[in-house]
Design an enzyme around this catalytic site. Structure first.
Site, PDB file in Angstrom:
ATOM      1  N   HIS A 107       0.840  -1.203   0.000  1.00  8.95           N
ATOM      2  CA  HIS A 107       0.000   0.000   0.000  1.00  8.95           C
ATOM      3  C   HIS A 107       0.870   1.246   0.000  1.00  8.95           C
ATOM      4  O   HIS A 107       1.927   1.281   0.616  1.00  8.95           O
ATOM      5  CB  HIS A 107      -0.957   0.019   1.191  1.00  8.95           C
ATOM      6  CG  HIS A 107      -0.275  -0.121   2.519  1.00  8.95           C
ATOM      7  ND1 HIS A 107       0.121  -1.330   3.034  1.00  8.95           N
ATOM      8  CD2 HIS A 107       0.105   0.814   3.418  1.00  8.95           C
ATOM      9  CE1 HIS A 107       0.699  -1.149   4.198  1.00  8.95           C
ATOM     10  NE2 HIS A 107       0.715   0.140   4.457  1.00  8.95           N
ATOM     11  N   HIS A 109       0.928   5.297   0.875  1.00 11.73           N
ATOM     12  CA  HIS A 109       0.270   6.348   1.652  1.00 11.73           C
ATOM     13  C   HIS A 109       0.326   7.668   0.887  1.00 11.73           C
ATOM     14  O   HIS A 109       1.404   8.061   0.412  1.00 11.73           O
ATOM     15  CB  HIS A 109       0.998   6.580   2.978  1.00 11.73           C
ATOM     16  CG  HIS A 109       1.020   5.416   3.919  1.00 11.73           C
ATOM     17  ND1 HIS A 109       0.230   5.357   5.040  1.00 11.73           N
ATOM     18  CD2 HIS A 109       1.746   4.270   3.921  1.00 11.73           C
ATOM     19  CE1 HIS A 109       0.481   4.225   5.691  1.00 11.73           C
ATOM     20  NE2 HIS A 109       1.395   3.545   5.041  1.00 11.73           N
TER      21      HIS A 109
HETATM   22  P1  5GP Z   1       1.987   0.534   7.279  1.00 12.67           P
HETATM   23  O1  5GP Z   1       2.753   0.876   8.527  1.00 12.67           O
HETATM   24  O2  5GP Z   1       1.826  -0.965   7.112  1.00 12.67           O
HETATM   25  O3  5GP Z   1       2.553   1.206   6.078  1.00 12.67           O
HETATM   26  O4  5GP Z   1       0.580   1.198   7.462  1.00 12.67           O
HETATM   27  C1  5GP Z   1      -0.617   0.518   7.673  1.00 12.67           C
HETATM   28  C2  5GP Z   1      -1.688   1.569   7.722  1.00 12.67           C
HETATM   29  O5  5GP Z   1      -2.951   0.924   7.673  1.00 12.67           O
HETATM   30  C3  5GP Z   1      -1.661   2.427   8.984  1.00 12.67           C
HETATM   31  O6  5GP Z   1      -1.495   3.794   8.627  1.00 12.67           O
HETATM   32  C4  5GP Z   1      -3.021   2.147   9.640  1.00 12.67           C
HETATM   33  O7  5GP Z   1      -3.594   3.291  10.231  1.00 12.67           O
HETATM   34  C5  5GP Z   1      -3.852   1.631   8.491  1.00 12.67           C
HETATM   35  N1  5GP Z   1      -4.881   0.687   8.908  1.00 12.67           N
HETATM   36  C6  5GP Z   1      -4.731  -0.347   9.761  1.00 12.67           C
HETATM   37  N2  5GP Z   1      -5.876  -1.031   9.888  1.00 12.67           N
HETATM   38  C7  5GP Z   1      -6.786  -0.411   9.088  1.00 12.67           C
HETATM   39  C8  5GP Z   1      -8.156  -0.658   8.792  1.00 12.67           C
HETATM   40  O8  5GP Z   1      -8.789  -1.597   9.291  1.00 12.67           O
HETATM   41  N3  5GP Z   1      -8.773   0.190   7.921  1.00 12.67           N
HETATM   42  C9  5GP Z   1      -8.099   1.228   7.337  1.00 12.67           C
HETATM   43  N4  5GP Z   1      -8.794   1.993   6.497  1.00 12.67           N
HETATM   44  N5  5GP Z   1      -6.805   1.485   7.597  1.00 12.67           N
HETATM   45  C10 5GP Z   1      -6.151   0.686   8.456  1.00 12.67           C
END
Ligand code: 5GP
Ligand code: ZN
Length: 143
Positions: A107, A109
Site C-alpha cells: 500500500h 500512503h
Molecule cells: P503501514 O505501517 O503498514 O505502512 O501502514 C498501515 C496503515 O494501515 C496504517 O497507517 C493504519 O492506520 C492503516 N490501517 C490499519 N488497519 C486499518 C483498517 O482496518 N482500515 C483502514 N482503512 N486502515 C487501516
C-alpha cells in the site's frame, strides 16, 4: 526462483477490505486498484492505495501492477490537493518490518500536509569520505 503468490490471502486485512468483508471509506476504485481512507490519518484525507490482488510489498508486485497503483496514486494526490484542500502532500510506502510496514498487503500512503502539523520526515546522515561511489556501485551492480 521465489514463488510469489498473488492470490487473495484470507488472513489479510486489506484483502478483506477489497472483498467488502471489512468496511472502508472508499475514495476510488478501478479493475486493479482501490483507494480508501487510512483509519488513523496523519491528517484528515490520508489515503491508502493498494493493488486489489495480494502482493506483500514493492518487491512482490509485478511492474504492470505497480504502474497501475502509481496511476491511482497520482489521481488521488490531485484529488486530495484540490478537495481537502492540501497544496502539499507526502507519498510514502513502508516495505518490510524494519521499514515500519504493519499491514503486509502492498500500500502507498498519500498524506495531506499542513503548516505546523508536527509530522516529521526522516533525518539524514552524511557519507564518510569516498563512501558514496562505493555504495552506488553496490546498487548499480545489483540492478
Ligand atoms: P503501514 O505501517 O503498514 O505502512 O501502514 C498501515 C496503515 O494501515 C496504517 O497507517 C493504519 O492506520 C492503516 N490501517 C490499519 N488497519 C486499518 C483498517 O482496518 N482500515 C483502514 N482503512 N486502515 C487501516
Ligand atoms: Zn492482501
Amino acid at each position: 526462483m521465489l514463488d510469489y503468490s498473488h492470490m487473495k490471502d484470507t488472513n489479510c486485512l486489506f484483502c478483506k477490505i477489497v472483498a467488502g468483508e471489512i468496511p472502508c471509506e472508499k475514495i476510488y476504485e478501478d479493475a486493479d486498484t482501490l483507494a480508501f481512507l487510512d483509519i488513523m490519518p496523519v491528517n484528515p484525507g490520508h489515503t491508502l492505495i493498494i493493488p486489489k490482488e495480494h502482493y506483500m510489498n514493492v518487491f512482490e508486485a509485478p511492474a504492470d501492477v505497480w504502474a497501475k497503483v502509481m496511476d491511482t496514486v497520482k489521481k488521488v494526490a490531485h484529488g486530495i490537493q484540490a478537495g481537502i484542500p492540501s497544496p502539499d502532500l507526502n507519498i510514502a510506502m513502508n516495505n518490510g518490518k524494519l521499514a515500519g510496514q504493519v499491514v503486509f498487503h502492498a500500500h502507498v500512503h498519500v498524506m495531506p500536509r499542513h503548516e505546523g502539523d508536527g509530522y516529521e520526515l526522516w533525518h539524514g546522515k552524511k557519507y564518510a569520505e569516498g563512501e558514496a561511489p562505493h555504495i552506488a556501485d553496490k546498487i548499480k551492480n545489483a540492478l
